[in-house]
Design a protein around this motif. Sequence first.
Motif, PDB file in Angstrom:
ATOM      1  N   TRP A  79      -4.019  14.217 -14.583  1.00  0.00           N
ATOM      2  CA  TRP A  79      -3.475  13.222 -13.669  1.00  0.00           C
ATOM      3  C   TRP A  79      -1.958  13.194 -13.762  1.00  0.00           C
ATOM      4  N   THR A 121      -7.471  17.369  -6.249  1.00  0.00           N
ATOM      5  CA  THR A 121      -7.133  18.510  -5.408  1.00  0.00           C
ATOM      6  C   THR A 121      -7.582  19.821  -6.030  1.00  0.00           C
ATOM      7  N   GLU A 165       0.832  -1.214   0.000  1.00  0.00           N
ATOM      8  CA  GLU A 165       0.000   0.000   0.000  1.00  0.00           C
ATOM      9  C   GLU A 165       0.861   1.256   0.000  1.00  0.00           C
ATOM     10  N   ASP A 198      -5.364  14.780 -10.269  1.00  0.00           N
ATOM     11  CA  ASP A 198      -5.127  16.087  -9.665  1.00  0.00           C
ATOM     12  C   ASP A 198      -6.208  17.111  -9.961  1.00  0.00           C
ATOM     13  N   ASN A 221       0.328   3.476  -4.747  1.00  0.00           N
ATOM     14  CA  ASN A 221      -0.787   4.254  -4.225  1.00  0.00           C
ATOM     15  C   ASN A 221      -1.426   5.032  -5.369  1.00  0.00           C
ATOM     16  N   ASN A 232      -4.529   7.804  -5.915  1.00  0.00           N
ATOM     17  CA  ASN A 232      -5.465   8.701  -5.243  1.00  0.00           C
ATOM     18  C   ASN A 232      -6.426   9.273  -6.283  1.00  0.00           C
ATOM     19  N   LEU A 233      -7.718   8.994  -6.128  1.00  0.00           N
ATOM     20  CA  LEU A 233      -8.715   9.464  -7.089  1.00  0.00           C
ATOM     21  C   LEU A 233      -9.489  10.690  -6.611  1.00  0.00           C
ATOM     22  N   MET A 234      -9.119  11.283  -5.481  1.00  0.00           N
ATOM     23  CA  MET A 234      -9.758  12.502  -5.003  1.00  0.00           C
ATOM     24  C   MET A 234      -8.999  13.704  -5.554  1.00  0.00           C
ATOM     25  N   SER A 284      -2.133  10.038  -9.062  1.00  0.00           N
ATOM     26  CA  SER A 284      -3.267  10.791  -8.534  1.00  0.00           C
ATOM     27  C   SER A 284      -4.014  11.499  -9.659  1.00  0.00           C
ATOM     28  N   GLN A 319       3.198   6.364  -7.291  1.00  0.00           N
ATOM     29  CA  GLN A 319       2.274   7.278  -6.621  1.00  0.00           C
ATOM     30  C   GLN A 319       1.515   7.990  -7.735  1.00  0.00           C
TER      31      GLN A 319
END
Length: 173
Positions: free
Chosen positions: A129, A27, A17, A161, A21, A23-25, A159, A157
Amino acid sequence: MEAGNAGSNGEEPTSWEDLYNVNLMPTEIFLKFRKEIQGFRVGVNLELYNAPMDDYHAKLVLKPLAYDCRWKFIYEPLQQDVQLVSKKIHITKFLNLQLTTCLGGDGVSRIRNKMSLGLCPGVDFRFGWRADYVLPEITGAVGTDAPLVNMNSGRLQASLDRIEAIFTNFDAT
């Protein structure tokens, strides 16, 4: 010794983990309203930033529609800021790809991309992203103090973004 490696000193490898990683939230969330008038695009951008601190910006944007003109004018009334910036060069109609590679330093490479999804004429969604990564590697040494086999399982990592909703009203003339 790098994170993710088990060594002779009894360190435990980092968990999967921590190494991988996604991250789909987002910013950043942008709402963009555009109007095309006589060879120019006039826009109002409402930009919401939710991490690391809650913030918002409102911007007025003017840029020419001509393909060979690579600038845009931005005015932020709340910050009383004026900017004249160059436009990114498109690789294809739907792709602006920015790649960086590591030539030393921390060994982390980055891919950044924006993808557009047109729902109907005048309504588009754009997703920004990025992915920071270190490729896996196996090293070893014979006849030295280094471990016989050493494995770095790599790291990712990624995400989402930014999400942009873009509403464009085309000039009928």
